[in-house]
Design a protein around this motif. Structure first.
Motif, mmCIF file in Angstrom:
data_model
loop_
_atom_site.group_PDB
_atom_site.id
_atom_site.type_symbol
_atom_site.label_atom_id
_atom_site.label_comp_id
_atom_site.label_asym_id
_atom_site.label_seq_id
_atom_site.Cartn_x
_atom_site.Cartn_y
_atom_site.Cartn_z
ATOM 1 N N PHE A 125 0.830 -1.204 0.000
ATOM 2 C CA PHE A 125 0.000 0.000 0.000
ATOM 3 C C PHE A 125 0.871 1.264 0.000
ATOM 4 N N LEU A 126 1.892 1.282 0.862
ATOM 5 C CA LEU A 126 2.772 2.456 0.904
ATOM 6 C C LEU A 126 3.586 2.589 -0.378
ATOM 7 N N MET A 127 4.002 1.462 -0.968
ATOM 8 C CA MET A 127 4.718 1.518 -2.245
ATOM 9 C C MET A 127 3.874 2.211 -3.305
ATOM 10 N N ALA A 128 2.563 1.979 -3.259
ATOM 11 C CA ALA A 128 1.672 2.493 -4.293
ATOM 12 C C ALA A 128 1.282 3.952 -4.083
ATOM 13 N N VAL A 129 1.138 4.371 -2.830
ATOM 14 C CA VAL A 129 0.547 5.691 -2.595
ATOM 15 C C VAL A 129 1.553 6.767 -2.218
ATOM 16 N N LEU A 130 2.711 6.391 -1.662
ATOM 17 C CA LEU A 130 3.652 7.428 -1.224
ATOM 18 C C LEU A 130 4.306 8.103 -2.428
ATOM 19 N N PRO A 131 4.371 9.429 -2.424
ATOM 20 C CA PRO A 131 5.030 10.128 -3.536
ATOM 21 C C PRO A 131 6.543 10.005 -3.433
ATOM 22 N N GLY A 132 7.219 10.259 -4.521
ATOM 23 C CA GLY A 132 8.675 10.219 -4.534
ATOM 24 C C GLY A 132 9.211 10.617 -5.888
ATOM 25 N N GLU A 133 10.485 10.909 -5.911
ATOM 26 C CA GLU A 133 11.132 11.282 -7.162
ATOM 27 C C GLU A 133 11.248 10.068 -8.081
ATOM 28 N N ARG A 134 11.048 10.290 -9.360
ATOM 29 C CA ARG A 134 11.200 9.231 -10.348
ATOM 30 C C ARG A 134 12.685 9.074 -10.650
ATOM 31 N N VAL A 135 13.226 7.872 -10.408
ATOM 32 C CA VAL A 135 14.647 7.625 -10.642
ATOM 33 C C VAL A 135 14.803 6.429 -11.568
ATOM 34 N N GLU A 136 15.909 6.416 -12.286
ATOM 35 C CA GLU A 136 16.184 5.340 -13.216
ATOM 36 C C GLU A 136 17.371 4.515 -12.742
ATOM 37 N N ASN A 151 10.561 6.355 -2.795
ATOM 38 C CA ASN A 151 9.780 6.661 -1.590
ATOM 39 C C ASN A 151 10.138 5.747 -0.423
ATOM 40 N N GLY A 152 11.296 5.105 -0.505
ATOM 41 C CA GLY A 152 11.694 4.162 0.524
ATOM 42 C C GLY A 152 11.893 4.794 1.894
ATOM 43 N N PHE A 153 12.489 5.978 1.927
ATOM 44 C CA PHE A 153 12.739 6.629 3.216
ATOM 45 C C PHE A 153 11.417 6.979 3.897
ATOM 46 N N LYS A 154 10.470 7.509 3.130
ATOM 47 C CA LYS A 154 9.146 7.819 3.697
ATOM 48 C C LYS A 154 8.488 6.543 4.216
ATOM 49 N N HIS A 155 8.608 5.478 3.424
ATOM 50 C CA HIS A 155 8.028 4.194 3.832
ATOM 51 C C HIS A 155 8.612 3.730 5.159
ATOM 52 N N PHE A 156 9.925 3.808 5.315
ATOM 53 C CA PHE A 156 10.558 3.315 6.526
ATOM 54 C C PHE A 156 10.172 4.153 7.738
ATOM 55 N N VAL A 157 10.203 5.467 7.598
ATOM 56 C CA VAL A 157 9.865 6.339 8.729
ATOM 57 C C VAL A 157 8.411 6.130 9.156
ATOM 58 N N ILE A 158 7.499 6.091 8.193
ATOM 59 C CA ILE A 158 6.086 5.905 8.521
ATOM 60 C C ILE A 158 5.859 4.545 9.175
ATOM 61 N N THR A 159 6.546 3.526 8.692
ATOM 62 C CA THR A 159 6.385 2.187 9.259
ATOM 63 C C THR A 159 6.888 2.118 10.692
ATOM 64 N N MET A 160 8.042 2.711 10.969
ATOM 65 C CA MET A 160 8.584 2.668 12.325
ATOM 66 C C MET A 160 7.734 3.495 13.291
ATOM 67 N N ASN A 245 13.745 -6.985 -1.441
ATOM 68 C CA ASN A 245 15.011 -6.511 -0.882
ATOM 69 C C ASN A 245 14.818 -5.387 0.114
ATOM 70 N N CYS A 246 13.948 -4.444 -0.221
ATOM 71 C CA CYS A 246 13.843 -3.209 0.568
ATOM 72 C C CYS A 246 12.618 -3.173 1.468
ATOM 73 N N ARG A 247 11.426 -3.286 0.872
ATOM 74 C CA ARG A 247 10.215 -3.115 1.663
ATOM 75 C C ARG A 247 9.982 -4.270 2.619
#
Length: 479
Positions: A125-136, A151-160, A245-247
């Motif tokens: 859910f957080l992967m889908a809805v959290l905004p973030g910069e588009r990176v390649e 949006n990984g940093f936002k995901h981690f902070v919100i989760t903790m 790996n990340c989420r």
């Protein structure tokens, strides 16, 4: 929100590893994953060993690894010596039978299933809805460019933060997230079973419904299951590697560290050794998510296909092994004292800083195309050309200044020192809390060889020139 692979077409090359460009310079054909062509010329016994013996043994043995860590902690007082004595007295097979069928608690209700499913749905859910910069990510040999939402940093902070809030709520009803510690063996069993099924699904998906042209089979089903059939699989537009790996892997590591620290507090009150170890681990994981876009350009993502090798590691091995120091300290509290605690924290934070700055230097040079200063000087760079399978010429910047001028993988040194710092609070009663740092030394040493092989095949003579500029792999002047 945009989640797709940018596909760039081109004529497929006719199986050459090196190609001449317009100026007559020999370019290396970019290489990122296993190919049938890479087996040409190998002795039959070597192919049999690499593609049958090694995958079979790893798939057979690895499910027991996390269970053995749990058993050593809960039944052997954190002592490998006691574990070895148990196997000596009972024989190995009898000992494994004792662990799997008499000691482990197989799930008796749905609680652990609900915990894992609930967290997975939360992460998606957080992967889908959290905004973030588009990176390649880096371009693949097939000319594909993976695209991510950073949006990984936002995901981690919100989760903790959510875990902290959940703890407060559950405590009001006499419950606690520390039930994960109490039933950790059940969670490991579920993850082991799920990882086998999930990897089988990824194997079939890569064969019949791949997400990009970076896919294929070696012709050996066992090896394909182990190594994977896709480089960048996606399911319903969710990137599988980002999730595993990340989420899941890295985030669950952080969650387990916090939960084990909570269990320690419930049993013993505040213990400085647990605080120091948990603080440094969480600081490192936070740094990882701050830098997550850079991780998408590492060998784990660029080279390793999504098979048992990487998916089991992220779904089972990371949760069972990476947080083993915190698991150990729950039943083995140590009082360090304020001076020792501060000294270990300082050394650990310094290691995180050096590791971060080293990664930043490389990113900075590439972002500015070399037009920047490293340690107050214009960076010494090498522009390495290589060729895609499509025939397109590409260029990468190899940095030989700053930390990257000392050795080709200098950033591994502070990472190893940091792992030692968060293991040190356990002191020296048992070797178990140092298992991760020992493993990390072996892993990163092996990875340095893998990276040299991959870069040598990708950049050819440019990599040879870079190795002359930076002759040492990890430790300056030694190795």
């Amino acid at each position: 929100m945009e989640r797709e692979l940018i596909l760039r077409s081109g004529k497929k090359l006719a199986g050459k590893n090196n190609i001449d460009n317009k100026n007559g310079t020999t370019l290396s054909n970019g290489f990122h994953d296993h190919k049938k062509d890479s087996d040409i010329g190998l002795p039959i016994y070597r192919k049999f060993f690499d593609q049958i013996v090694v995958p079979f043994l790893l798939i057979l043995v690895t499910p027991h690894v996390g269970i053995l860590f749990w058993y050593t902690h809960r039944q052997c007082d954190g002592s490998y010596a006691k574990l070895g004595m148990m196997f000596t007295e009972k024989s190995f097979l009898s000992g494994m039978y004792e662990i799997w069928y008499r000691t482990l608690h197989w799930p008796q209700d749905g609680l652990c299933f609900y915990i894992l499913i609930g967290y997975s749905m939360w992460a998606l859910f957080l992967m889908a809805v959290l905004p973030g910069e588009r990176v390649e990510g880096p371009v693949t040999p097939k000319g594909n460019v993976p695209v991510y939402i950073d949006n990984g940093f936002k995901h981690f902070v919100i989760t903790m933060v959510s875990l902290a809030a959940l703890t407060v709520v559950l405590k009001q009803y006499g419950m606690s997230p520390s039930v994960v510690y109490d039933r950790f063996d059940e969670i490991l069993l579920i993850l082991n079973v799920f990882s086998f099924i999930f990897c089988a699904f990824l194997y079939l998906k890569g064969l019949y419904s791949p997400s990009s042209t970076d896919c294929g089979t070696s012709g050996n089903p066992l090896f394909d299951y182990y190594w994977g059939t896709e480089l960048y699989p996606r399911i319903f537009n969710f990137d599988v590697k980002v999730f595993t790996n990340c989420r899941f892997g890295m985030t669950v590591w952080g969650l387990l560290v916090a939960i084990f620290a909570l269990k320690s507090y419930e049993l013993h009150g505040f213990v400085d050794s647990m605080f120091v170890s948990a603080f440094l681990q969480l600081a490192y994981i936070t740094k990882f998510f701050w830098w997550e876009a850079g991780y998408m350009r590492t060998i784990d993502i660029m080279l390793d296909r999504a098979g048992y090798y990487i998916c089991w590691g992220c779904l089972v091995f990371i949760p069972s092994f990476y947080a083993s120091v915190s698991l150990y300290l729950v039943s083995k509290p140590v009082n360090l004292g304020p001076v020792t605690s501060l000294l270990i924290c300082f050394c650990g934070l310094t290691s995180i800083y050096i590791n971060y700055i080293a990664d930043w230097q490389k990113q900075r040079v590439r972002q500015t195309n070399g037009e920047c200063l490293i340690w107050g000087k214009k960076p010494n760079i090498l522009r390495a050309k290589y060729m895609l399978e499509s025939g397109q010429e590409r260029e990468s910047i190899l940095l030989a200044s700053g930390w990257w001028g000392m050795s080709r993988h200098f950033h591994y040194i502070p990472e190893i020192l940091l792992a030692f710092c968060w293991s040190l609070p356990a002191l020296t009663e048992n070797i178990m809390p140092y298992s991760y740092v020992i493993f990390l030394i072996i892993l990163l040493t092996h990875r340095s060889f893998r990276d040299d092989t991959k870069c040598g095949m990708k950049y050819g003579k440019f990599w040879a020139e870079y190795c002359r500029k930076v002759p040492h792999k990890i430790i300056p002047y030694l190795f």
